[in-house]
Design an enzyme around this catalytic site. Sequence first.
Site, mmCIF file in Angstrom:
data_model
loop_
_atom_site.group_PDB
_atom_site.id
_atom_site.type_symbol
_atom_site.label_atom_id
_atom_site.label_comp_id
_atom_site.label_asym_id
_atom_site.label_seq_id
_atom_site.Cartn_x
_atom_site.Cartn_y
_atom_site.Cartn_z
ATOM 1 N N ALA A 66 0.877 -1.168 0.000
ATOM 2 C CA ALA A 66 0.000 0.000 0.000
ATOM 3 C C ALA A 66 0.917 1.221 0.000
ATOM 4 C CB ALA A 66 -0.879 -0.013 1.242
ATOM 5 N N GLY A 111 0.851 -4.939 1.126
ATOM 6 C CA GLY A 111 -0.399 -5.058 0.366
ATOM 7 C C GLY A 111 -0.221 -5.849 -0.922
ATOM 8 N N GLU A 134 5.457 -4.689 7.114
ATOM 9 C CA GLU A 134 4.775 -3.611 7.846
ATOM 10 C C GLU A 134 5.395 -3.356 9.214
ATOM 11 O OE1 GLU A 134 3.246 -6.018 6.134
ATOM 12 O OE2 GLU A 134 1.545 -5.201 5.035
HETATM 13 N N1 COA Z 1 4.593 3.086 -0.956
HETATM 14 C C1 COA Z 1 4.958 4.242 -1.529
HETATM 15 N N2 COA Z 1 6.032 4.352 -2.327
HETATM 16 C C2 COA Z 1 6.763 3.255 -2.527
HETATM 17 C C3 COA Z 1 6.457 2.010 -1.959
HETATM 18 C C4 COA Z 1 5.300 1.959 -1.135
HETATM 19 N N3 COA Z 1 4.888 0.813 -0.570
HETATM 20 N N4 COA Z 1 7.372 1.101 -2.329
HETATM 21 C C5 COA Z 1 8.235 1.754 -3.130
HETATM 22 N N5 COA Z 1 7.881 3.055 -3.256
HETATM 23 C C6 COA Z 1 8.540 4.113 -4.020
HETATM 24 C C7 COA Z 1 9.799 4.613 -3.351
HETATM 25 O O1 COA Z 1 9.497 5.569 -2.357
HETATM 26 C C8 COA Z 1 10.523 5.206 -4.539
HETATM 27 O O2 COA Z 1 9.940 6.448 -4.860
HETATM 28 P P1 COA Z 1 10.871 7.712 -5.264
HETATM 29 O O3 COA Z 1 11.604 7.254 -6.483
HETATM 30 O O4 COA Z 1 9.888 8.795 -5.519
HETATM 31 O O5 COA Z 1 11.781 7.937 -4.092
HETATM 32 C C9 COA Z 1 10.177 4.253 -5.670
HETATM 33 O O6 COA Z 1 8.977 3.590 -5.259
HETATM 34 C C10 COA Z 1 11.241 3.192 -5.937
HETATM 35 O O7 COA Z 1 11.495 2.503 -4.713
HETATM 36 P P2 COA Z 1 12.960 2.373 -4.063
HETATM 37 O O8 COA Z 1 12.786 2.155 -2.601
HETATM 38 O O9 COA Z 1 13.828 3.491 -4.501
HETATM 39 O O10 COA Z 1 13.464 1.033 -4.784
HETATM 40 P P3 COA Z 1 14.559 0.002 -4.239
HETATM 41 O O11 COA Z 1 14.853 -0.902 -5.373
HETATM 42 O O12 COA Z 1 15.681 0.703 -3.594
HETATM 43 O O13 COA Z 1 13.803 -0.848 -3.068
HETATM 44 C C11 COA Z 1 11.934 -2.029 -2.107
HETATM 45 C C12 COA Z 1 12.723 -1.667 -3.392
HETATM 46 C C13 COA Z 1 10.694 -2.779 -2.528
HETATM 47 C C14 COA Z 1 12.807 -2.935 -1.219
HETATM 48 C C15 COA Z 1 11.576 -0.734 -1.342
HETATM 49 O O14 COA Z 1 10.959 0.157 -2.250
HETATM 50 C C16 COA Z 1 10.632 -0.956 -0.201
HETATM 51 O O15 COA Z 1 11.046 -1.424 0.852
HETATM 52 N N6 COA Z 1 9.332 -0.580 -0.355
HETATM 53 C C17 COA Z 1 8.374 -0.591 0.699
HETATM 54 C C18 COA Z 1 7.874 -1.998 0.939
HETATM 55 C C19 COA Z 1 6.907 -2.001 2.111
HETATM 56 O O16 COA Z 1 7.245 -1.722 3.234
HETATM 57 N N7 COA Z 1 5.630 -2.333 1.815
HETATM 58 C C20 COA Z 1 4.600 -2.371 2.800
HETATM 59 C C21 COA Z 1 3.871 -1.083 2.804
HETATM 60 S S1 COA Z 1 2.600 -1.080 4.037
#
Ligand code: COA
Length: 260
Positions: A66, A111, A134
């Site tokens: 999410a 999500g 989360e």
């Molecule tokens: N919500 C909002 N934005 C998100 C997102 C999320 N769940 N997951 C990724 N993004 C965004 C990042 O903020 C980034 O945006 P930006 O370019 O404007 O800064 C973009 O997507 C790319 O993500 P980034 O983190 O730079 O990629 P990465 O390859 O370094 O890492 C992940 C990939 C998946 C490990 C990392 O994005 C992550 O941990 N995401 C969150 C996962 C999470 O906690 N999900 C549960 C949410 S309740």
Amino acid sequence: METQNIVLDIKNHIATVTVNRPEKLNALNAETLTELYQVFKKLKQDNAVRVIILTGSGEKAFVAGADIEEIRRHDDISGRIFALRGQKIFRFIEKMEKPVIAAVNGYALGGGCELAMSCHLRIASEKAKFGQPEINLGLIPGYGGTQRLPRLIGRTRALFLLLTGEMIDAATALQFGLVNEVVAPERLMERVNEIAALLAKKPIIAVQYILQAVDQGLDLNLDAAMNLESELFGNICATEDMKEGTSAFLEKRKPEFKGK
Ligand code: COA
């Protein structure tokens, strides 16, 4: 139907729904979730669609969760509404009367893992990663993760993933029974389409009853679940497709199912 973040393609009775926000790793913001719901409501009504494939756009992610930026703004009341809304939409997908196959092409986190778990089948690319991170955000899953994960992989493994927030790779997801198959990334859509084409040829009432029996029966006690099965079995025996399928077998020919 005009949608910004969801792409819908329908061919040969198979609908492919793609979450298309690759710059945010297909994170589900409110708008995307609303569009997802609208698209699934449309597909439910569309008799030409027999199987649905759900995937994410781009190389990296199925759905990375999410939208964290939106979650940050919630308080106790809006947070409850947020969870209820997502739960309702994911439950709608789970209760679709046609098979929904998740083609998990990359990160399925938070999500995204919950969305994949709401689908009936999950085929993963070797690059896919699953997790409920989360906890690392000071949160808990709100779209069914605390409930579907233990139901799918057992309490022991689910609690480990929920409490540590650690990701697992596709091979581990297969070993845990979280996914049906793991394939090379370049084979993913081909393999998922093969399965979808196979399912699209099955008698649709039987497909619907199997989905219903498993969905409802798993949460009943065994006697009540058997009762449900016998009721559906009785109903299926009244269909033309059952007469056709059994006759075709005995007459050594291919059945021609009509969905009646
Ligand atoms: N919500 C909002 N934005 C998100 C997102 C999320 N769940 N997951 C990724 N993004 C965004 C990042 O903020 C980034 O945006 P930006 O370019 O404007 O800064 C973009 O997507 C790319 O993500 P980034 O983190 O730079 O990629 P990465 O390859 O370094 O890492 C992940 C990939 C998946 C490990 C990392 O994005 C992550 O941990 N995401 C969150 C996962 C999470 O906690 N999900 C549960 C949410 S309740």
